[in-house]
Write an enzyme that holds these catalytic residues in place. Structure first.
Site, PDB file in Angstrom:
ATOM      1  N   LYS A   1      70.741  -6.707 -10.432  1.00 45.68           N
ATOM      2  CA  LYS A   1      70.648  -5.568 -11.512  1.00 45.68           C
ATOM      3  C   LYS A   1      70.101  -5.020 -11.618  1.00 45.68           C
ATOM      4  O   LYS A   1      69.138  -5.272 -11.438  1.00 45.68           O
ATOM      5  CB  LYS A   1      71.651  -6.099 -12.936  1.00 45.68           C
ATOM      6  CG  LYS A   1      72.540  -4.650 -13.367  1.00 45.68           C
ATOM      7  CD  LYS A   1      72.745  -5.355 -14.802  1.00 45.68           C
ATOM      8  CE  LYS A   1      73.918  -4.333 -15.618  1.00 45.68           C
ATOM      9  NZ  LYS A   1      74.709  -4.590 -16.646  1.00 45.68           N
TER      10      LYS A   1
ATOM     11  N   SER B   1      79.238  -3.453 -16.542  1.00 47.53           N
ATOM     12  CA  SER B   1      78.453  -1.737 -16.517  1.00 47.53           C
ATOM     13  C   SER B   1      77.377  -3.094 -14.447  1.00 47.53           C
ATOM     14  O   SER B   1      77.403  -2.353 -14.244  1.00 47.53           O
ATOM     15  CB  SER B   1      77.253  -2.249 -17.173  1.00 47.53           C
ATOM     16  OG  SER B   1      76.326  -3.190 -17.384  1.00 47.53           O
TER      17      SER B   1
ATOM     18  N   SER C   1      78.996  -7.372 -19.714  1.00 51.06           N
ATOM     19  CA  SER C   1      78.607  -6.413 -18.128  1.00 51.06           C
ATOM     20  C   SER C   1      78.283  -7.521 -17.386  1.00 51.06           C
ATOM     21  O   SER C   1      78.235  -6.943 -16.421  1.00 51.06           O
ATOM     22  CB  SER C   1      77.975  -5.997 -18.238  1.00 51.06           C
ATOM     23  OG  SER C   1      78.558  -3.983 -19.022  1.00 51.06           O
TER      24      SER C   1
HETATM   25  N1  GLN Z   1      81.516  -1.332 -21.924  1.00 50.93           N
HETATM   26  C1  GLN Z   1      80.456  -2.057 -22.813  1.00 50.93           C
HETATM   27  C2  GLN Z   1      79.058  -0.591 -22.730  1.00 50.93           C
HETATM   28  O1  GLN Z   1      79.251   0.421 -22.245  1.00 50.93           O
HETATM   29  C3  GLN Z   1      79.482  -3.245 -22.605  1.00 50.93           C
HETATM   30  C4  GLN Z   1      78.260  -3.290 -21.298  1.00 50.93           C
HETATM   31  C5  GLN Z   1      78.349  -3.828 -21.390  1.00 50.93           C
HETATM   32  O2  GLN Z   1      77.587  -5.660 -21.680  1.00 50.93           O
HETATM   33  N2  GLN Z   1      76.238  -4.332 -20.524  1.00 50.93           N
HETATM   34  O3  GLN Z   1      78.784  -1.166 -24.147  1.00 50.93           O
END
Ligand code: GLN
Length: 480
Positions: free
Chosen positions: A69, A144, A168
């Protein structure tokens, strides 16, 4: 069978047994990437232009390709967090998690797409455009860590790394039909992970089998003095054990969650999975999580936005990446750099985080959220006094079409209900594959969570589930 179709265990064994060379595996994965990438768009930066370099020919991942990532720092290789603000920033050091993989012989194929600064759950909030779900390219891969999940699902690489602040890893794993593990907070070093919500962030793996997750976890779960939240005096054992059993384990459903609606394929998967667990000697029970079910979403977003606004202060045009040289003064420089550099979701979270922590309101919002978080952690401790694991959905629905995101951001946030409590309490969570939905052919995933440091036991249970529910297939990637 093509070499790119091998899982991590098979690929590394094949290389050790000299059935094929690292170069042959690399070329096969590269060809796979070339044939799918214009449809999937998982990469931000490809690094497979030159021949594979294995740092450790005797390591357990010797010659096995992987992707990271793009919020994991890679020495000398552009790292963007999918934001314009980092420009072409090349970190002068490696994230510890990548250093461990590299030292175990893994070969980097590139840096993959994500929601900007890991804020989102579609992989659509990227300055580099959206990634597509390899199971159906009209749909989102989740986020994400959408690029990391898509790359494993499409057969680009047998495993990858992502990060999970509120879901994510687990949500895109479920959307793309692969396994994803969010380790206990402190199990994997966060050094070199671009910070979003530092008290919530955790790095973890994606793979197409549980055994592969165990392999990656055995390398990642090492103490690192560079991360003060990293475990000490623990000795996690991720050895794959075919004889592991869930006999007598109490696996709970959350009482309050049963009042929430789930799409039919997910509700069916819940039933099917309970049967498998029972047939293998587990006992299905129920626990009550009233604070989690009512307040976790608000609590998480208040904390995540507060931490994000502080963490993102460092992007000022002086220290990293994008900058302007013709500003009249420092204030104008900050304004122009941040106005251009951040995308709209990131900006709105910085503003919200500023308001939530502003001195006159801090007690009412940020401090209150930290207290709710303590209640949530206590609620889980109590629940795990009554059960060994909790079985729950990852999301209430299957992946939606790209471009059909809800106009109302709050609605999108609410779909994280099943994943973000795990981060608030620092727990481990496994997103596992349960099969394909008949109507849409989309993969359906569920989640198993456990008390802190139960990561290897969760994976053992996951192995039994995989044995009975089947492993995911490589998605067609939009090409065949
Ligand atoms: N959807 C959640 C957020 O936007 C989690 C994202 C993540 O785990 N990085 O914060």
């Amino acid at each position: 069978m093509e070499l790119y179709e091998l899982d991590l265990y098979e690929a590394s064994k094949g290389i050790k047994d000299k059935k094929f060379s690292p170069k042959e595996l690399f070329e096969s994965c590269k060809k796979r990437i070339d044939s799918c990438e214009d449809k999937i768009h998982a990469f931000i930066t490809r690094t497979d232009g030159t021949a594979p370099v294995t740092e450790n020919p005797n390591g357990i991942f010797a010659g096995v390709p992987t992707v990271l990532k793009d919020n994991l720092c890679t020495n000398g290789i552009r790292t963007t967090a999918a934001s314009k603000i980092l420009g072409n920033w090349k970190p002068p050091y490696d994230a510890t998690a990548w250093k461990y993989l590299r030292e175990a012989g893994a070969v980097l194929m590139g840096k993959v797409n994500m929601d900007e600064f890991a804020m989102g759950n579609t992989c659509g909030n990227s300055a580099f455009g959206p990634t597509h779900n390899p199971n159906d390219i009209s749909r989102v891969p989740g986020g994400s860590s959408g690029g990391s999940a898509a790359a494993v699902s499409a057969g680009y690489v047998p495993f990858s790394l992502g990060s999970d602040t509120g879901g994510s890893i687990r949500q895109p794993a479920s959307y793309c039909g692969v396994y994803g593990m969010k380790p206990t907070y402190g199990m994997v070093s966060r050094y070199g992970l671009i910070s979003y919500g530092s008290s919530l962030d955790q790095i973890g793996p994606f793979a197409r089998t549980i055994r592969d997750l165990q392999l990656v976890m055995s390398v990642l779960a090492q103490y690192d003095p560079m991360d003060s939240s990293c475990f000490r005096e623990k000795n996690p054992d991720f050895t794959h054990n075919e004889d592991a059993s869930i006999k007598g384990k109490r696996i709970a459903l959350v009482k309050e969650f049963q009042n929430f609606t789930l799409d039919a394929p997910i509700a069916e998967a819940m039933k099917k999975t309970q049967k498998v667990l029972e047939n293998n000697g587990a006992v299905i029970t129920e626990v009550s999580l009233p604070v989690v079910s009512k307040y976790a979403v608000a609590c998480y977003y208040a904390l995540a936005m507060s931490e994000a606004h502080t963490n993102l202060e460092r992007y000022d045009g002086v220290r990293y990446g994008y900058t302007v040289n013709d500003a009249a003064g420092i204030k104008e420089m900050f304004e122009r750099v941040r106005s251009y550099g951040f995308g709209s979701e990131v900006k709105s979270r910085i503003i919200a985080g500023t308001c939530l922590t502003e001195p006159s309101r801090c007690d009412e919002y940020y401090v209150a959220a930290t207290k709710v978080r303590t209640l949530i952690a206590q609620e889980f401790i109590r629940a795990f006094g009554e059960c060994d694991f909790i079985l729950q959905p990852v999301t209430p629905s299957l992946p939606h079409k790209i471009g059909e995101e809800d106009e109302d951001a709050m609605k999108g946030y609410e779909t994280d209900l099943y994943t973000l409590p795990v981060n608030l309490a620092g727990l481990p969570g496994l997103s596992f594959f349960t099969g394909y939905d008949d109507a849409t052919k989309l993969p359906v995933g569920l989640q198993l969570i456990g008390p802190r440091w139960s990561d290897s036991e969760i994976l053992n249970a996951g192995m039994i589930l995989e044995r009975h529910l089947g492993s995911p297939k490589i998605a067609n990637g939009g090409v065949k």
